[in-house]
Design a protein around this motif. Structure first.
Motif, PDB file in Angstrom:
ATOM      1  N   ALA A 284      73.330  98.249 -59.657  1.00  0.00           N
ATOM      2  CA  ALA A 284      72.657  96.946 -59.759  1.00  0.00           C
ATOM      3  C   ALA A 284      71.222  96.943 -59.250  1.00  0.00           C
ATOM      4  O   ALA A 284      70.398  96.151 -59.716  1.00  0.00           O
ATOM      5  N   HIS A 285      70.884  97.827 -58.309  1.00  0.00           N
ATOM      6  CA  HIS A 285      69.558  97.767 -57.690  1.00  0.00           C
ATOM      7  C   HIS A 285      68.914  99.157 -57.671  1.00  0.00           C
ATOM      8  O   HIS A 285      69.564 100.150 -57.336  1.00  0.00           O
ATOM      9  N   PHE A 286      67.631  99.180 -58.023  1.00  0.00           N
ATOM     10  CA  PHE A 286      66.882 100.424 -58.076  1.00  0.00           C
ATOM     11  C   PHE A 286      65.473 100.187 -57.551  1.00  0.00           C
ATOM     12  O   PHE A 286      64.846  99.177 -57.870  1.00  0.00           O
ATOM     13  N   TRP A 287      64.985 101.123 -56.706  1.00  0.00           N
ATOM     14  CA  TRP A 287      63.591 101.084 -56.245  1.00  0.00           C
ATOM     15  C   TRP A 287      62.892 102.357 -56.699  1.00  0.00           C
ATOM     16  O   TRP A 287      63.463 103.453 -56.626  1.00  0.00           O
ATOM     17  N   ARG A 288      61.664 102.196 -57.137  1.00  0.00           N
ATOM     18  CA  ARG A 288      60.793 103.338 -57.414  1.00  0.00           C
ATOM     19  C   ARG A 288      59.630 103.277 -56.449  1.00  0.00           C
ATOM     20  O   ARG A 288      58.959 102.250 -56.356  1.00  0.00           O
ATOM     21  N   VAL A 289      59.394 104.359 -55.708  1.00  0.00           N
ATOM     22  CA  VAL A 289      58.340 104.383 -54.703  1.00  0.00           C
ATOM     23  C   VAL A 289      57.221 105.291 -55.200  1.00  0.00           C
ATOM     24  O   VAL A 289      57.460 106.459 -55.528  1.00  0.00           O
TER      25      VAL A 289
END
Length: 201
Positions: free
Chosen positions: A148-153
């Motif tokens: 459900a949740h994804f971060w791209r740094v």
């Protein structure tokens, strides 16, 4: 295949049946030419073995910092981990930089991977050699798997910028919900408040 070493009869091509996610648990300690640590950092992306390049200090410190601050804020039923695979399918086993997973799964010290239903958040810290995978391939596969949740740094002159995505259940793809430069404050998947300028090192 009971003996994964037989696959190296075809090296560097994949074995006739192709590489499978479970093969990663049976790779030898040495490479096909006897190289030590050859398979230490390898992922399976769409049936292909992907060898990751040595990480930069930016990558290492951001991954470490995010794990520390996330573990300080997660509820008791969750935990943040690094260097653990997610088995997305028969031929897909990436290793996200940071994961937030069910605490019950983390208690099993024999685990080598988690499955999407145990994952609450996947984080990729983009490196020059992995830009396409981190920006395109992996996010689409995480979304398809229902994470459900994804971060791209991203690295902006030595400072982390976090692109936060949430899965749109109607379309099955990620929607960008925010771009965070100095501070990351969001309510899901649990209340999170991170000073990106002061990550633990």
């Amino acid at each position: 295949m009971t003996d994964i070493r037989a696959a190296f009869d075809h090296w560097p091509s994949p074995p006739p049946r192709g590489w499978a996610a479970d093969d990663l648990d049976h790779l030898p300690a040495e490479g096909p030419g006897g190289e030590p640590g050859f398979f230490e950092h390898v992922e399976l992306i769409d049936g292909a073995l992907v060898f990751t390049a040595p990480q930069t200090r930016f990558h290492e410190r951001v991954v470490f910092g995010l794990r520390v601050v996330l573990n300080a804020q997660v509820p008791e039923d969750l935990a943040a981990v690094t260097q653990m695979d997610v088995k997305l399918g028969h031929r897909m086993r990436p290793c996200p930089d940071v994961l937030v997973v069910d605490a019950a799964a983390v208690e099993d010290d024999e685990r080598t991977f988690y499955v999407p239903t145990e994952v609450r958040l996947a984080v990729e810290v983009v490196s020059p050699e992995s830009e396409d995978r981190d920006r395109k391939t992996k996010p689409s596969r995480y979304a398809e798997a229902g994470i459900a949740h994804f971060w791209r740094v991203e690295n902006n002159g030595g400072s982390p910028v976090v692109y936060v995505y949430e899965l749109d259940p109607a379309t099955g793809v990620y929607a960008l919900t925010g771009i965070h430069h100095d501070r990351l404050t969001i309510p899901v998947p649990f209340p999170i408040d991170i000073d990106l300028t002061a990550l633990p090192r």
